[in-house]
Design an enzyme around this catalytic site. Structure first.
Site, PDB file in Angstrom:
ATOM      1  CE  LYS A   3      -2.862   2.871   2.930  1.00  0.00           C
ATOM      2  NZ  LYS A   3      -3.797   3.020   4.056  1.00  0.00           N
TER       3      LYS A   3
ATOM      4  CB  ALA B 259      -8.714   7.127   4.768  1.00  0.00           C
ATOM      5  N   GLY B 260     -11.512   7.228   6.345  1.00  0.00           N
ATOM      6  CA  GLY B 260     -12.676   8.094   6.552  1.00  0.00           C
ATOM      7  C   GLY B 260     -13.945   7.392   6.975  1.00  0.00           C
TER       8      GLY B 260
ATOM      9  CG  ASN C 208      -6.061   0.737  11.770  1.00  0.00           C
ATOM     10  OD1 ASN C 208      -4.888   0.522  11.573  1.00  0.00           O
ATOM     11  ND2 ASN C 208      -6.588   0.487  12.965  1.00  0.00           N
TER      12      ASN C 208
END
Lengths: 71, 260
Positions: free
Chosen positions: B101, B188-189, B210
């Site tokens: 990543k 993300a988010g 995460n």
């Protein structure tokens, strides 16, 4: 004790106990034997298979890394 | 139903990818990842503690690379050079592991990606044989450029890393998904299960998260919720939603056979 050369490990000035030392000897000296680590020396990867052959030079910059939790 | 997620030629049954940071301890990390059903887990590459307890447990003891596909990341890198160096180390660390990543950040307050450095790093990494899953902004043009460079998946943000703000621009994501030939994953988010379901309903191939799990009051329960949300969202997308209408003159019960 007669001082050996100095290198930088993970950004920290590190005196070595001997004048001549391989990467493998350093790994053993730092009690990292058997740990899953990877090493970069002066910007280049040192493959695990070459730890015994690669001799450290004064002022070498080593990065010794492992995997940690992250996202 | 065989509906595998295929990344760089390898099939995965789970479309939920999870990070391994911010948990209370490794036991909780493992429990949450088990509950999530994730097969791909991200890890960070960091300097080893020298001279610390040699028998200190490591993440790898709890998440053996034989059981999971590791996705080493470049979190915390602010230049293409640092990101490339980090992933070269990761490749050596994980026995010539190529799936990575890439993320290159541009600002320590927002953690917004630096797309020019990201593109530079992606070019180098692809040339060196890495299989690059790339975190980026939700800019459709940049996403297309990253695909053209040879990245194996493009991963636009839903909102800023660690913000839990959900999907702020579904329209951009839709444009990215429609034009991409490689898997598009939201990275993300995501804050809660419905955010993950919405991402999947938009047609995302998967979701990477995460903090949404690790910072929940009960991370293991949230991991389970996320697993179900990603599955539900995927099925909802595949099933094809009904058309939206302001109102309908077509009730669900028969209009004939009424009494009276």
């Amino acid at each position: 004790m007669k001082s050996g050369m100095q290198i930088f490990v993970n950004g920290k000035a590190t005196p070595l106990p001997a004048e001549a030392m391989s990467v493998l000897a350093l790994v053993e000296h730092m009690q990292l034997t058997g740990k899953r680590i990877a090493i970069e020396r002066n910007g280049d990867i040192v493959p695990r298979s070459q730890f015994a052959e690669v001799q450290l030079q004064a002022d070498d910059k080593l990065e010794i890394v492992g995997a940690v939790g992250g996202g | 139903m065989n509906d595998a997620l295929v990344i760089a030629g390898k099939s995965y049954q789970s479309r939920l990818l999870v990070g391994t940071g911010k948990y209370k301890d490794f036991t909780q990390t493992r429990a949450a990842i088990d509950a999530s059903g994730a097969e791909i887990v991200t890890v960070a590459i960091r300097r080893t503690n020298i001279g610390q307890n040699a028998n200190e447990p490591s993440l790898l003891d709890y998440l053996p690379p034989s059981e999971f596909t590791y996705l080493p990341n470049t979190a915390g890198c602010y230049s293409a050079d640092d990101a490339v160096r980090t992933l070269r180390l990761a490749r050596e660390l994980l026995d010539d592991h190529r799936l990575v990543k890439l993320e290159v950040l541009g600002d320590p307050n927002t953690l917004y990606p630096n797309v020019t450095e990201t593109i530079a790093a992606a070019k180098t990494l692809v040339k060196e044989g890495f299989e690059v899953m790339v975190y980026t902004s939700d800019d459709p043009i940049i996403a297309k450029q990253l695909e053209d460079i040879g990245c194996v998946a493009v991963m636009p943000l839903a909102s800023l890393i660690g913000s839990g703000m959900g999907i702020l621009n579904p329209w951009n994501l839709q444009i990215i998904i429609e034009s991409a030939k490689i898997p598009v994953l939201v990275d993300a988010g995501v804050g809660c299960a419905s955010d993950a379901a919405i991402a999947m309903e938009l047609g995302c191939a998967g979701v990477l998260m995460n903090t949404a799990i690790a910072a929940a009051r009960d991370p293991v329960l949230m991991a389970s919720a996320m697993k179900k949300a990603v599955e539900a969202g995927r099925e909802s997308f595949l099933a094809g939603r009904m058309a939206k209408k302001l109102y309908s003159a077509s009730p669900s019960s028969p209009t004939t056979g009424m009494i009276g």
